[in-house]
Design a protein around this motif. Structure first.
Motif, PDB file in Angstrom:
ATOM      1  N   LYS A 181      31.242  60.578  44.282  1.00 37.99           N
ATOM      2  CA  LYS A 181      31.799  59.509  45.106  1.00 37.99           C
ATOM      3  C   LYS A 181      33.256  59.797  45.434  1.00 37.99           C
ATOM      4  O   LYS A 181      33.696  59.626  46.573  1.00 37.99           O
ATOM      5  N   ALA A 182      34.009  60.274  44.444  1.00 32.01           N
ATOM      6  CA  ALA A 182      35.418  60.602  44.675  1.00 32.01           C
ATOM      7  C   ALA A 182      35.546  61.721  45.706  1.00 32.01           C
ATOM      8  O   ALA A 182      36.412  61.666  46.587  1.00 32.01           O
ATOM      9  N   ARG A 183      34.676  62.718  45.610  1.00 29.89           N
ATOM     10  CA  ARG A 183      34.700  63.801  46.602  1.00 29.89           C
ATOM     11  C   ARG A 183      34.353  63.275  47.983  1.00 29.89           C
ATOM     12  O   ARG A 183      34.934  63.707  48.982  1.00 29.89           O
ATOM     13  N   GLY A 184      33.397  62.368  48.049  1.00 31.84           N
ATOM     14  CA  GLY A 184      33.031  61.760  49.335  1.00 31.84           C
ATOM     15  C   GLY A 184      34.209  61.022  49.941  1.00 31.84           C
ATOM     16  O   GLY A 184      34.454  61.107  51.153  1.00 31.84           O
ATOM     17  N   ASP A 185      34.941  60.304  49.092  1.00 32.28           N
ATOM     18  CA  ASP A 185      36.138  59.603  49.559  1.00 32.28           C
ATOM     19  C   ASP A 185      37.186  60.604  50.049  1.00 32.28           C
ATOM     20  O   ASP A 185      37.833  60.392  51.078  1.00 32.28           O
ATOM     21  N   ASP A 186      37.351  61.706  49.322  1.00 30.59           N
ATOM     22  CA  ASP A 186      38.303  62.748  49.718  1.00 30.59           C
ATOM     23  C   ASP A 186      37.912  63.354  51.064  1.00 30.59           C
ATOM     24  O   ASP A 186      38.771  63.574  51.930  1.00 30.59           O
ATOM     25  N   PHE A 222      38.551  63.865  57.095  1.00 27.00           N
ATOM     26  CA  PHE A 222      38.066  63.589  58.450  1.00 27.00           C
ATOM     27  C   PHE A 222      39.015  62.638  59.178  1.00 27.00           C
ATOM     28  O   PHE A 222      39.288  62.821  60.372  1.00 27.00           O
ATOM     29  N   ALA A 223      39.527  61.646  58.472  1.00 26.44           N
ATOM     30  CA  ALA A 223      40.491  60.721  59.081  1.00 26.44           C
ATOM     31  C   ALA A 223      41.767  61.459  59.480  1.00 26.44           C
ATOM     32  O   ALA A 223      42.338  61.201  60.550  1.00 26.44           O
ATOM     33  N   LYS A 270      40.990  63.399  62.608  1.00 28.18           N
ATOM     34  CA  LYS A 270      40.956  62.494  63.763  1.00 28.18           C
ATOM     35  C   LYS A 270      42.371  62.107  64.173  1.00 28.18           C
ATOM     36  O   LYS A 270      42.704  62.087  65.358  1.00 28.18           O
ATOM     37  N   GLY A 271      43.218  61.822  63.198  1.00 31.67           N
ATOM     38  CA  GLY A 271      44.607  61.474  63.475  1.00 31.67           C
ATOM     39  C   GLY A 271      45.380  62.609  64.133  1.00 31.67           C
ATOM     40  O   GLY A 271      46.334  62.384  64.878  1.00 31.67           O
ATOM     41  N   ALA A 272      44.954  63.845  63.855  1.00 28.46           N
ATOM     42  CA  ALA A 272      45.599  65.012  64.448  1.00 28.46           C
ATOM     43  C   ALA A 272      45.022  65.341  65.825  1.00 28.46           C
ATOM     44  O   ALA A 272      45.415  66.321  66.442  1.00 28.46           O
ATOM     45  N   GLY A 273      44.055  64.524  66.282  1.00 26.75           N
ATOM     46  CA  GLY A 273      43.500  64.706  67.619  1.00 26.75           C
ATOM     47  C   GLY A 273      42.231  65.532  67.688  1.00 26.75           C
ATOM     48  O   GLY A 273      41.754  65.845  68.775  1.00 26.75           O
ATOM     49  N   PHE A 274      41.660  65.897  66.544  1.00 26.14           N
ATOM     50  CA  PHE A 274      40.416  66.662  66.542  1.00 26.14           C
ATOM     51  C   PHE A 274      39.220  65.731  66.669  1.00 26.14           C
ATOM     52  O   PHE A 274      39.258  64.576  66.232  1.00 26.14           O
ATOM     53  N   ASP A 275      38.150  66.233  67.253  1.00 28.92           N
ATOM     54  CA  ASP A 275      36.909  65.485  67.394  1.00 28.92           C
ATOM     55  C   ASP A 275      36.089  65.666  66.115  1.00 28.92           C
ATOM     56  O   ASP A 275      35.669  66.784  65.786  1.00 28.92           O
ATOM     57  N   VAL A 276      35.863  64.580  65.392  1.00 32.54           N
ATOM     58  CA  VAL A 276      35.170  64.634  64.101  1.00 32.54           C
ATOM     59  C   VAL A 276      33.719  65.078  64.272  1.00 32.54           C
ATOM     60  O   VAL A 276      33.200  65.841  63.457  1.00 32.54           O
ATOM     61  N   LYS A 277      33.047  64.642  65.335  1.00 30.72           N
ATOM     62  CA  LYS A 277      31.662  65.073  65.566  1.00 30.72           C
ATOM     63  C   LYS A 277      31.591  66.586  65.728  1.00 30.72           C
ATOM     64  O   LYS A 277      30.681  67.235  65.205  1.00 30.72           O
ATOM     65  N   LYS A 333      32.009  68.224  62.335  1.00 35.42           N
ATOM     66  CA  LYS A 333      30.781  68.117  61.539  1.00 35.42           C
ATOM     67  C   LYS A 333      29.731  69.109  62.026  1.00 35.42           C
ATOM     68  O   LYS A 333      29.013  69.712  61.231  1.00 35.42           O
ATOM     69  N   GLN A 334      29.659  69.290  63.355  1.00 37.60           N
ATOM     70  CA  GLN A 334      28.719  70.269  63.911  1.00 37.60           C
ATOM     71  C   GLN A 334      29.094  71.685  63.466  1.00 37.60           C
ATOM     72  O   GLN A 334      28.236  72.472  63.078  1.00 37.60           O
ATOM     73  N   LEU A 335      30.387  71.990  63.489  1.00 34.16           N
ATOM     74  CA  LEU A 335      30.840  73.305  63.032  1.00 34.16           C
ATOM     75  C   LEU A 335      30.509  73.528  61.560  1.00 34.16           C
ATOM     76  O   LEU A 335      30.114  74.633  61.163  1.00 34.16           O
TER      77      LEU A 335
END
Length: 94
Positions: free
Chosen positions: A41-46, A51-52, A55-62, A65-67
């Motif tokens: 769970k902690a790793r999932g939170d990390d 990912f956040a 996203k904040g840096a302007g990257f597309d999270v989808k 994830k595909q990469l």
């Protein structure tokens, strides 16, 4: 169930309770699983935080994830999937 009990080590027998269960060994296994689940769970939170950050840096999270999915595959698997997607696109007139 009998198979599990038969797999218990001989030194666990003295810690058994009625029913033939090695209570200390069982407790140890349960506690280890609980600890690993907490770590997962902690790793999932990390991972969510990274990912956040992306996203904040302007990257597309989808796309990220595909990469990640692609990087887990062999070159042959990636090529096979790309060929199949191209075939489906062509069939749909895309």
């Amino acid at each position: 169930m009998a198979e599990i009990i038969s797999d218990l080590r001989q030194d666990d027998v003295e810690d058994t309770v009625p029913g033939g269960i090695a209570a200390d060994r069982l407790r140890s296994i349960i506690e280890r699983i609980e600890k690993l689940e907490e770590e997962r769970k902690a790793r999932g939170d990390d991972i969510s935080q990274v990912f956040a950050e992306a996203k904040g840096a302007g990257f597309d999270v989808k796309a990220i994830k595909q990469l990640l999915r692609i990087r887990k595959q062999t070159t042959e698997e990636v090529e096979q999937l790309e060929n199949l997607v191209d075939l489906y696109r062509h069939a749909l007139g895309m």
